[in-house]
Design a protein around this motif. Sequence first.
Motif, PDB file in Angstrom:
ATOM      1  N   LYS A  15      41.539 -73.753  22.249  1.00 31.50           N
ATOM      2  CA  LYS A  15      41.173 -72.808  21.203  1.00 31.50           C
ATOM      3  C   LYS A  15      39.667 -72.855  20.949  1.00 31.50           C
ATOM      4  CE  LYS A  15      42.506 -71.973  16.460  1.00 31.50           C
ATOM      5  NZ  LYS A  15      42.963 -72.758  15.311  1.00 31.50           N
ATOM      6  N   ALA A  41      46.277 -67.269  23.541  1.00 28.52           N
ATOM      7  CA  ALA A  41      45.365 -66.173  23.247  1.00 28.52           C
ATOM      8  C   ALA A  41      44.115 -66.352  24.092  1.00 28.52           C
ATOM      9  CB  ALA A  41      45.004 -66.182  21.770  1.00 28.52           C
ATOM     10  N   GLU A  79      40.921 -64.890  17.305  1.00 27.25           N
ATOM     11  CA  GLU A  79      41.583 -63.943  16.418  1.00 27.25           C
ATOM     12  C   GLU A  79      40.555 -63.001  15.830  1.00 27.25           C
ATOM     13  OE1 GLU A  79      43.982 -66.443  13.858  1.00 27.25           O
ATOM     14  OE2 GLU A  79      45.335 -64.743  13.595  1.00 27.25           O
ATOM     15  N   THR A 139      42.584 -64.966  10.172  1.00 27.92           N
ATOM     16  CA  THR A 139      43.391 -65.102   8.972  1.00 27.92           C
ATOM     17  C   THR A 139      44.752 -65.664   9.320  1.00 27.92           C
ATOM     18  OG1 THR A 139      44.101 -62.834   9.292  1.00 27.92           O
ATOM     19  CG2 THR A 139      42.407 -63.216   7.618  1.00 27.92           C
ATOM     20  N   THR A 140      45.186 -66.586   8.540  1.00 29.13           N
ATOM     21  CA  THR A 140      46.593 -66.944   8.560  1.00 29.13           C
ATOM     22  C   THR A 140      47.113 -66.339   7.265  1.00 29.13           C
ATOM     23  OG1 THR A 140      45.935 -69.033   7.593  1.00 29.13           O
ATOM     24  CG2 THR A 140      46.384 -69.018   9.939  1.00 29.13           C
ATOM     25  N   THR A 141      48.311 -66.617   6.890  1.00 32.00           N
ATOM     26  CA  THR A 141      48.818 -65.991   5.678  1.00 32.00           C
ATOM     27  C   THR A 141      48.016 -66.428   4.460  1.00 32.00           C
ATOM     28  OG1 THR A 141      50.455 -67.684   5.838  1.00 32.00           O
ATOM     29  CG2 THR A 141      51.199 -65.430   6.198  1.00 32.00           C
ATOM     30  N   GLY A 142      47.466 -65.448   3.802  1.00 34.68           N
ATOM     31  CA  GLY A 142      46.827 -65.722   2.524  1.00 34.68           C
ATOM     32  C   GLY A 142      45.564 -66.550   2.616  1.00 34.68           C
ATOM     33  N   LYS A 143      45.729 -67.837   2.520  1.00 39.17           N
ATOM     34  CA  LYS A 143      44.565 -68.691   2.349  1.00 39.17           C
ATOM     35  C   LYS A 143      43.873 -69.013   3.660  1.00 39.17           C
ATOM     36  CE  LYS A 143      47.001 -70.302  -1.521  1.00 39.17           C
ATOM     37  NZ  LYS A 143      48.325 -70.804  -1.718  1.00 39.17           N
ATOM     38  N   THR A 198      42.074 -71.290   6.365  1.00 36.88           N
ATOM     39  CA  THR A 198      42.323 -72.653   6.811  1.00 36.88           C
ATOM     40  C   THR A 198      41.219 -73.562   6.290  1.00 36.88           C
ATOM     41  OG1 THR A 198      43.071 -71.662   8.830  1.00 36.88           O
ATOM     42  CG2 THR A 198      42.794 -74.044   8.842  1.00 36.88           C
ATOM     43  N   PRO A 199      41.580 -74.586   5.563  1.00 35.47           N
ATOM     44  CA  PRO A 199      40.531 -75.486   5.110  1.00 35.47           C
ATOM     45  C   PRO A 199      40.017 -76.296   6.295  1.00 35.47           C
ATOM     46  CG  PRO A 199      42.676 -76.312   4.443  1.00 35.47           C
ATOM     47  CD  PRO A 199      42.910 -75.033   5.169  1.00 35.47           C
ATOM     48  N   GLU A 242      52.228 -65.170  10.425  1.00 37.48           N
ATOM     49  CA  GLU A 242      51.630 -66.448  10.800  1.00 37.48           C
ATOM     50  C   GLU A 242      51.730 -66.705  12.297  1.00 37.48           C
ATOM     51  OE1 GLU A 242      50.068 -68.567   8.807  1.00 37.48           O
ATOM     52  OE2 GLU A 242      49.805 -70.163  10.274  1.00 37.48           O
ATOM     53  N   GLN A 269      48.281 -63.207  21.380  1.00 40.36           N
ATOM     54  CA  GLN A 269      49.074 -64.114  20.561  1.00 40.36           C
ATOM     55  C   GLN A 269      48.156 -64.770  19.531  1.00 40.36           C
ATOM     56  OE1 GLN A 269      48.940 -63.963  23.856  1.00 40.36           O
ATOM     57  NE2 GLN A 269      50.856 -64.519  24.851  1.00 40.36           N
ATOM     58  N   PRO A 277      46.162 -67.723  18.196  1.00 33.90           N
ATOM     59  CA  PRO A 277      45.637 -68.891  18.911  1.00 33.90           C
ATOM     60  C   PRO A 277      46.382 -70.188  18.583  1.00 33.90           C
ATOM     61  CG  PRO A 277      43.833 -67.590  18.011  1.00 33.90           C
ATOM     62  CD  PRO A 277      45.105 -66.982  17.490  1.00 33.90           C
ATOM     63  N   ARG A 302      50.142 -75.969  10.948  1.00 33.48           N
ATOM     64  CA  ARG A 302      49.740 -76.118   9.554  1.00 33.48           C
ATOM     65  C   ARG A 302      50.055 -77.530   9.068  1.00 33.48           C
ATOM     66  NH1 ARG A 302      50.772 -72.308   5.287  1.00 33.48           N
ATOM     67  NH2 ARG A 302      49.774 -70.349   5.760  1.00 33.48           N
ATOM     68  N   GLU A 348      47.628 -79.947   9.821  1.00 38.09           N
ATOM     69  CA  GLU A 348      46.412 -79.837   9.015  1.00 38.09           C
ATOM     70  C   GLU A 348      46.659 -80.283   7.584  1.00 38.09           C
ATOM     71  OE1 GLU A 348      45.456 -75.697   9.126  1.00 38.09           O
ATOM     72  OE2 GLU A 348      43.987 -75.931  10.720  1.00 38.09           O
ATOM     73  N   ARG A 384      48.978 -78.820   5.691  1.00 30.55           N
ATOM     74  CA  ARG A 384      49.404 -77.673   4.868  1.00 30.55           C
ATOM     75  C   ARG A 384      50.916 -77.514   4.964  1.00 30.55           C
ATOM     76  NH1 ARG A 384      46.603 -72.412   5.915  1.00 30.55           N
ATOM     77  NH2 ARG A 384      46.918 -72.828   8.122  1.00 30.55           N
ATOM     78  N   GLU A 424      55.188 -71.318   1.615  1.00 33.09           N
ATOM     79  CA  GLU A 424      54.056 -70.865   0.814  1.00 33.09           C
ATOM     80  C   GLU A 424      54.317 -69.467   0.260  1.00 33.09           C
ATOM     81  OE1 GLU A 424      49.868 -71.803   2.109  1.00 33.09           O
ATOM     82  OE2 GLU A 424      49.823 -69.622   2.254  1.00 33.09           O
TER      83      GLU A 424
END
Lengths: 155, 271
Positions: free
Chosen positions: A77, A120, A124, A128-132, A134-135, B98, B191, B193, B211, B214, B216, B222
């Motif tokens: 990635k 991929a 991207e 974005t992932t859902t909403g927030k 990535t920290p 997601e 796709q 990543p 997630r 990480e 999460r 969520e």
Amino acid sequence: MRSVATLTTLLTAAILVLPSATAPAGDAPWLPKPARGQGEKCVADTDWMRRNHMTMLMHQRDDTVYDGIRTKRFSLKGCIECHAVKAADGKPVTVASPTHFCRTCHDYAAVRVDCFECHASRPEATATTTGKATPVRPSTTDAAVLAQYLRSLER
Amino acid sequence: MSCGSKSGASCGSGGACGCATGRGDVIDDARRAFLRGATATAVTTLAAGVTLYSFGAEPAAARGPDEKVTSKVRWGLLIDASKCGDGCSACVTACQTENGWRDTGHPETDAQWIRKLTVNNPKNGATFSLPMMCQHCADPPCVDVCPTGASFKRADGIVLVDKHTCIGCRYCMMACPYKARSFIHEPLEDQKPHAPRGKGTVESCTMCVHRVDEGRIPACVEACNDTAGGAMLFGDLNDPLSEIAKRVAAFRTTRIRADLGCNPGVYYRNI
Ligand code: SF4
Ligand code: SF4
């Protein structure tokens, strides 16, 4: 596989003779000229990466899939993000384009990669992932591991 | 990441804990663990697990990116069907966004990592709905039958397919009692990543492993907590101090087709 390795070595050797991207036109025009990645330098020496990137990716792949190790250095990635090549419309190209970073050399060496049947081949569009967002998790150990790797390369 | 933040909403909707008290307990627990002589790392881990997973908030990392997953943790889900809305599919949409799978108009072959089921009792007419996905079995038949070893269980209980070795034989799809797996029939591109998927391989819910690694929580959990009924709770079943383990210990829960002995990591309530 052996012939692939030989080919890669030859190719690498050939590329190494080439001066950097600023070389005057006319220098070995048949050789591939992969686009430069972003940033100062690659995660390892360019000539080393040319020979060994596949080994590192393969190694990291099993670490990630089975053990959940997600260090950044040899993550596919990460490569894709840094080496994205933009098309005329400003969007990064997919592996369908011959200007794709991986394809530049792989086409020349006639080595087909199947990574992108699942992975991929470009970053991207909007990360974005859902909403927030990535920290970004600061890792205390990543730098140390990196340093260790670098030292082992110098040997 | 504290209770006061937006994602602390799940705490309120869960209804079982007050943030202030919960937080106090957490600190005490961490201190106690420290006094018991646990190592500093263990305390951090424990505290992170307790503080953050308990409330469905953005949890801090309990494990560094270069550390292997361990079997000390067993990730699981607790789903309260009484809070799961009949027409709601927030979890399904979140999973699609997601992980990049979607309906392509071929319901028989489209991938389906999570789906909503409506269960009804024909005798008394009672109906309720629940989300169904890979149950992350501790003794997964999908892993038993896989001829290549592609189907495997991570040390922390998450069941995955290593698509590098999957040959697409689909034995696992036949073996899974929960119909949790899908086969990809068409070539894909672009796709996500973090969620590689490709033609000729089998896939299923990954518990949002990217997630979880990480620190999460899964996207479905969520979404359900933030925008829907707060029916889902994610956490470490092995940690007696985690909210999920406490609830599993305190309430009567059901695991679907527990009689099959797969020991699923997904628990349901009120079904
Ligand atoms: S629910 Fe199915 S796919 Fe998931 S672990 Fe169990 S047997 Fe395997
Ligand atoms: S389809 Fe892939 S993961 Fe499933 S049993 Fe066959 S090889 Fe294993």
